[in-house]
Write a protein that holds these residues in place. Sequence first.
Motif, short mmCIF file in Angstrom:
data_model
loop_
_atom_site.label_atom_id
_atom_site.label_comp_id
_atom_site.label_asym_id
_atom_site.label_seq_id
_atom_site.Cartn_x
_atom_site.Cartn_y
_atom_site.Cartn_z
N ALA A 1 0.83 -1.21 0.00
CA ALA A 1 0.00 0.00 0.00
C ALA A 1 0.86 1.26 0.00
CB ALA A 1 -0.92 -0.01 1.22
N VAL A 2 1.94 1.25 0.77
CA VAL A 2 2.84 2.41 0.79
C VAL A 2 3.51 2.59 -0.56
CG1 VAL A 2 4.98 3.30 1.80
CG2 VAL A 2 3.24 2.30 3.27
N SER A 3 3.89 1.50 -1.21
CA SER A 3 4.54 1.58 -2.51
C SER A 3 3.60 2.17 -3.56
CB SER A 3 5.02 0.19 -2.95
OG SER A 3 5.96 -0.32 -2.05
N TRP A 4 2.36 1.69 -3.57
CA TRP A 4 1.40 2.23 -4.55
C TRP A 4 1.07 3.69 -4.24
CZ3 TRP A 4 0.86 0.34 -9.05
CH2 TRP A 4 0.92 -1.03 -9.28
N ALA A 5 0.96 4.04 -2.99
CA ALA A 5 0.70 5.44 -2.63
C ALA A 5 1.85 6.34 -3.08
CB ALA A 5 0.50 5.56 -1.12
N ALA A 6 3.09 5.86 -2.94
CA ALA A 6 4.23 6.65 -3.38
C ALA A 6 4.24 6.83 -4.89
CB ALA A 6 5.53 5.97 -2.92
N GLN A 7 3.92 5.76 -5.62
CA GLN A 7 3.93 5.85 -7.08
C GLN A 7 2.85 6.80 -7.59
OE1 GLN A 7 3.28 2.17 -9.10
NE2 GLN A 7 3.49 3.08 -11.13
N THR A 8 1.64 6.68 -7.07
CA THR A 8 0.56 7.57 -7.52
C THR A 8 0.83 9.03 -7.13
OG1 THR A 8 -0.66 7.03 -5.50
CG2 THR A 8 -1.16 5.74 -7.47
N ALA A 9 1.42 9.24 -5.97
CA ALA A 9 1.76 10.61 -5.56
C ALA A 9 2.83 11.20 -6.48
CB ALA A 9 2.25 10.62 -4.11
N LEU A 10 3.81 10.38 -6.88
CA LEU A 10 4.85 10.87 -7.78
C LEU A 10 4.25 11.24 -9.13
CD1 LEU A 10 7.82 11.37 -8.43
CD2 LEU A 10 8.04 8.94 -9.01
N ARG A 11 3.36 10.41 -9.66
CA ARG A 11 2.71 10.73 -10.94
C ARG A 11 1.87 12.00 -10.82
NH1 ARG A 11 2.47 7.01 -15.02
NH2 ARG A 11 3.44 4.98 -14.63
N ASP A 12 1.21 12.17 -9.69
CA ASP A 12 0.38 13.36 -9.49
C ASP A 12 1.22 14.63 -9.50
OD1 ASP A 12 -1.73 15.03 -8.88
OD2 ASP A 12 -1.64 14.64 -6.74
N ILE A 13 2.36 14.60 -8.81
CA ILE A 13 3.21 15.79 -8.74
C ILE A 13 3.86 16.08 -10.09
CG2 ILE A 13 5.36 16.67 -7.74
CD1 ILE A 13 4.55 15.47 -5.11
N ILE A 14 4.30 15.03 -10.81
CA ILE A 14 4.90 15.25 -12.12
C ILE A 14 3.88 15.87 -13.07
CG2 ILE A 14 5.84 14.08 -14.15
CD1 ILE A 14 7.14 12.07 -12.29
N GLY A 15 2.62 15.43 -13.00
CA GLY A 15 1.58 15.92 -13.89
C GLY A 15 1.27 17.40 -13.72
N ARG A 16 1.56 17.98 -12.57
CA ARG A 16 1.29 19.41 -12.37
C ARG A 16 2.58 20.22 -12.18
NH1 ARG A 16 0.92 19.70 -6.56
NH2 ARG A 16 0.53 17.67 -5.62
N THR A 17 3.70 19.70 -12.70
CA THR A 17 4.99 20.39 -12.62
C THR A 17 5.60 20.48 -14.01
OG1 THR A 17 5.34 19.46 -10.40
CG2 THR A 17 7.25 20.43 -11.49
N THR A 18 6.18 21.62 -14.34
CA THR A 18 6.86 21.75 -15.63
C THR A 18 8.22 21.05 -15.58
OG1 THR A 18 7.91 23.84 -14.98
CG2 THR A 18 5.74 23.97 -16.02
N LEU A 19 8.76 20.79 -16.76
CA LEU A 19 10.04 20.10 -16.84
C LEU A 19 11.15 20.92 -16.20
CD1 LEU A 19 11.74 17.73 -17.86
CD2 LEU A 19 11.99 18.94 -20.04
N THR A 20 11.13 22.24 -16.40
CA THR A 20 12.15 23.10 -15.81
C THR A 20 12.12 23.04 -14.28
OG1 THR A 20 12.01 24.58 -17.71
CG2 THR A 20 13.07 25.44 -15.73
N ASP A 21 10.91 23.13 -13.72
CA ASP A 21 10.79 23.04 -12.26
C ASP A 21 11.19 21.65 -11.76
OD1 ASP A 21 9.90 25.63 -12.23
OD2 ASP A 21 7.77 25.09 -12.24
N LEU A 22 10.90 20.62 -12.55
CA LEU A 22 11.25 19.26 -12.14
C LEU A 22 12.76 19.06 -12.10
CD1 LEU A 22 9.93 16.50 -11.46
CD2 LEU A 22 10.16 15.92 -13.87
#
Length: 308
Positions: free
Chosen positions: A148-169
């Motif tokens: 559960a922790v692993s899946w929560a980490a993966q979905t959170a990472l995808r969520d943050i990448i989706g609302r961040t520009t490449l430069t900010d990343l």
Amino acid sequence: MVPLFTHRGGNPSVPIPRSNIVAIVILLACAGSGVWWFLATNSPLPAIALCALGIVLMQSPKVAQQWERAIVLRLGRFIGLQGPGLFWIIPFADRVDSWIDQRTITTTFAAEQTLTSDTVPVNVDAVLFWMVHDAQKAALEVQDYPQAVSWAAQTALRDIIGRTTLTDLLRGRERIEDELQQLIDRRSNPWGVTVSSVEMRDIVIPGALQDAMSREAQAAREKQARIILGEAEMEIAHSFQEAAKSYHDNPTALHLRAMNMLYEGLKEKGALMLIPSSAVESMGMGGLMGAAALQQQRLTGGGDQTAK
């Protein structure tokens, strides 16, 4: 195919058959008593009964390691946490459902081909450091808390990448890691899990975009170099302007500078200096140059006569 997440240390929520020295001593004591009884009475029934009793009693003592907590259920109902060290349960009525590891655990996870807010596909690898702070919640509130922790980490990472520009990343890793840690911690706290930190290991972008970014960085460096060169030229021109003002107000200093220039130009044998006629007239260098040339001719002529 590379797994999206891996957990080091196995799955601590799955019961693992264990043996300990106390259980072995109980079994050996009962078996030894049975053998002694059989030799004394020549009857196998007491020996069999004592061996069966030893097998039952050896289920009672349990030993938890210093970093472990045991979840004990009695007839399917949670009765408490046990450990670390030696503790006892009632055979057949009690059972240890799981052993909870309360050390810091590392979990690697990744987000593959995830689009940033400016529609650039990236692959991000990260490492999650977390620990169980409430063993009861980890055992009772979620079925498999490491997964559960692993899946929560993966979905959170995808969520943050989706609302961040490449430069900010690329430039704001520390800010994104802090935001990711807070998001995962908020999701996993109800399960008795605390996230210590998140470390982004690698960010992979398409090769064509890497070439474009490399050319952009090279052009920016060339632009900066030309700007620095222009600023240096401006400073040099300003210094010459200040020097010209000083020479204009002090003709003696100008003549001394002219003599120094002439000396520097003619101190090497065979040197040649070209000076505009206007400089000769304004600085009075005609006489000086003539005297210098005459002296050089005398020295040259004297050398030739000596050689003859």
